[in-house]
Design a protein around this motif. Structure first.
Motif, short mmCIF file in Angstrom:
data_model
loop_
_atom_site.label_atom_id
_atom_site.label_comp_id
_atom_site.label_asym_id
_atom_site.label_seq_id
_atom_site.Cartn_x
_atom_site.Cartn_y
_atom_site.Cartn_z
N THR A 2 0.85 -1.18 0.12
CA THR A 2 0.18 0.02 0.01
C THR A 2 0.91 1.26 -0.04
OG1 THR A 2 -1.67 -1.18 1.41
CG2 THR A 2 -1.87 1.10 1.18
N ARG A 3 0.51 2.15 -1.01
CA ARG A 3 1.13 3.66 -0.81
C ARG A 3 0.55 4.41 0.17
NH1 ARG A 3 4.66 7.12 -3.84
NH2 ARG A 3 3.46 9.17 -3.71
N LEU A 4 1.34 5.03 1.06
CA LEU A 4 0.48 5.87 2.02
C LEU A 4 -0.02 7.28 1.47
CD1 LEU A 4 3.25 5.55 4.98
CD2 LEU A 4 0.87 4.50 4.78
N PRO A 59 13.31 13.52 1.40
CA PRO A 59 12.21 13.08 0.36
C PRO A 59 12.59 12.79 -1.10
CG PRO A 59 12.19 15.23 1.33
CD PRO A 59 13.45 14.79 1.85
N GLY A 65 6.26 10.24 -6.85
CA GLY A 65 6.53 11.41 -6.10
C GLY A 65 6.51 11.55 -4.65
N VAL A 66 6.79 12.63 -3.92
CA VAL A 66 6.82 13.07 -2.56
C VAL A 66 5.36 13.02 -1.96
CG1 VAL A 66 7.13 14.68 -0.92
CG2 VAL A 66 8.62 14.30 -2.81
N ILE A 67 5.08 12.16 -0.93
CA ILE A 67 4.06 12.20 -0.12
C ILE A 67 4.22 13.20 0.80
CG2 ILE A 67 2.66 10.69 1.36
CD1 ILE A 67 3.76 8.32 -0.07
N ALA A 110 12.54 6.50 0.75
CA ALA A 110 11.37 5.58 0.22
C ALA A 110 11.11 6.04 -1.30
CB ALA A 110 10.44 5.58 1.04
N ASP A 111 11.21 5.15 -2.26
CA ASP A 111 10.48 5.37 -3.48
C ASP A 111 9.20 4.72 -3.41
OD1 ASP A 111 11.29 2.60 -3.87
OD2 ASP A 111 12.92 3.28 -5.47
N ASP A 112 8.58 4.37 -4.64
CA ASP A 112 7.37 3.50 -4.80
C ASP A 112 7.68 1.76 -4.31
OD1 ASP A 112 6.36 5.85 -5.36
OD2 ASP A 112 6.32 5.29 -7.50
N ASP A 113 8.94 1.45 -4.37
CA ASP A 113 8.99 0.10 -4.09
C ASP A 113 9.74 -0.34 -2.68
OD1 ASP A 113 8.17 -0.68 -6.94
OD2 ASP A 113 9.84 0.19 -7.53
N ARG A 114 10.71 0.63 -2.30
CA ARG A 114 11.22 0.33 -1.11
C ARG A 114 11.63 1.50 -0.24
NH1 ARG A 114 13.50 -4.55 -0.12
NH2 ARG A 114 13.27 -5.33 -2.28
N TYR A 115 11.54 1.13 0.97
CA TYR A 115 11.67 2.13 2.21
C TYR A 115 12.81 1.62 3.01
CZ TYR A 115 10.53 4.38 6.66
OH TYR A 115 10.63 5.13 7.73
N ASN A 128 12.26 -1.59 5.37
CA ASN A 128 10.79 -1.51 5.94
C ASN A 128 9.99 -2.69 5.89
OD1 ASN A 128 7.86 -0.50 5.39
ND2 ASN A 128 8.67 0.30 7.01
N ASN A 129 9.91 -3.56 4.88
CA ASN A 129 9.37 -4.83 4.78
C ASN A 129 9.74 -5.68 5.97
OD1 ASN A 129 7.75 -4.01 2.47
ND2 ASN A 129 9.48 -5.06 1.24
O1 2YJ Z 1 9.74 10.50 -0.28
C1 2YJ Z 1 8.68 10.43 -0.38
O2 2YJ Z 1 7.79 11.46 0.09
C2 2YJ Z 1 8.00 9.24 -1.28
N1 2YJ Z 1 8.90 9.09 -2.38
C3 2YJ Z 1 7.78 8.25 -0.17
C4 2YJ Z 1 7.20 7.02 -0.65
C5 2YJ Z 1 6.68 5.94 0.14
N2 2YJ Z 1 6.56 4.41 -0.47
C6 2YJ Z 1 5.61 3.79 -0.18
O3 2YJ Z 1 4.62 3.88 0.62
C7 2YJ Z 1 5.71 2.54 -1.02
N3 2YJ Z 1 4.40 1.73 -0.86
C8 2YJ Z 1 6.88 1.74 -0.45
C9 2YJ Z 1 6.74 1.37 0.87
C10 2YJ Z 1 7.65 0.22 1.22
C11 2YJ Z 1 7.42 -0.22 2.67
N4 2YJ Z 1 6.70 -1.57 2.77
#
Ligand code: 2YJ
Length: 272
Positions: A2-4, A59, A65-67, A110-115, A128-129
């Motif tokens: 899940t993407r936050l 970030p 992109g950035v959340i 964190a990117d979309d695949d890994r934190y 994170n996983n």
């Molecule tokens: O820097 C940022 O604000 C964003 N690039 C954060 C993105 C956070 N990534 C996620 O939520 C992905 N789902 C990956 C999370 C992996 C952890 N299980």
């Protein structure tokens, strides 16, 4: 995975300290104790790190992109552990550079695949996983007072579900897996775990929930009508929370669920 979204974490800077206290009350483990438990470090070692090390949250703009509030929340969680934490003004590679120039010891990004949490001094990494699964498994073990020989149902056999099942089996639990995707059955059985589709979940008082659909789990799914639900304990890293409103109300204090805190605290342990 899940993407936050910003809405889910918008107040984490204000709530991170309070959740740490609540976790301690409910499970006996706050952020520091969790980081220690999952990594084999002592509480004193984590406290010493928190006293002396600087954390940067960078970030990352790639992919979706950035959340909003993500990096700020990560900084708030590690600050609640006692670290000197900051969010870099710049993003991506430039942010990593800024973190190092400003003497960060551990960098979260964190990117979309890994934190990850990367320890720039030692080259150690907290994923994170792995950390989330380890953290929630510890929480269930602690809440239950040990799981040796106890039946535990893991809901969802995705990345986190698999890691959770693994951690819980290592803690001595008799793990069953519930996943609506029948194609997962072979992998579950090959891992020596019981396939729970068609079984009664009410026989399982200990639940680890790693599904990513909200509100589908009812009180009736978990407890018999004449049961007061007092023996159900749930560790729920899955986002959004599976319990529906009635179940969440009835089980208050018996389930642990958050958006980012437990996983982030546990990552610190792995990165030290
Ligand atoms: O820097 C940022 O604000 C964003 N690039 C954060 C993105 C956070 N990534 C996620 O939520 C992905 N789902 C990956 C999370 C992996 C952890 N299980």
């Amino acid at each position: 995975m899940t993407r936050l979204i910003t809405e889910w974490i918008s107040d984490m800077e204000d709530t991170a300290c309070n959740w740490n206290e609540q976790l301690k009350e409910m499970t006996g483990l706050g952020y520091i104790e969790l980081a220690a438990q999952v990594s084999g470090h002592s509480v004193e070692e984590i406290l010493e790190a928190a006293d002396t090390m600087k954390v940067a949250a960078v970030p990352i703009t790639s992919g979706l992109g950035v959340i909003g509030n993500f990096a700020e929340s990560v900084a708030a969680i590690t600050r609640a552990m006692g670290f000197d934490s900051f969010v870099t003004e710049t993003a991506d590679v430039n942010g990593l550079y800024e973190a190092r120039v400003k003497d960060a010891d551990i960098v979260f990004m964190a990117d979309d695949d890994r934190y990850i949490a990367l320890n720039l001094n030692k080259g150690k990494i907290g994923d994170n996983n792995i950390a989330t699964a380890a953290g929630y498994a510890e929480i269930l073990v602690n809440m239950a007072g040990g799981l040796e020989g106890s039946p535990v149902a893991v809901l969802g056999y995705g990345i986190i579900g698999q890691l959770l099942a693994d951690n819980l089996a290592k803690a001595g639990a008799a793990v069953g897996v519930y996943d609506k995707d029948e194609s997962k059955r072979e992998a579950v059985e090959n891992a020596g775990l019981k396939w729970l589709i068609g079984e009664d979940l009410r026989d399982y008082h200990y639940i680890a929930d790693a599904t990513n659909e909200g509100g589908w789990l009812t009180l009736g799914d978990l407890t018999a009508a004449d049961d007061d639900s007092n023996d159900v304990l749930i560790a729920a890293p899955g986002i959004p929370l599976s319990l529906n409103e009635e179940a969440a109300g009835a089980l208050r204090g018996r389930y642990v669920h958050d958006m980012l805190e437990i996983g982030t605290a546990a990552m610190i342990g792995f990165a030290l």
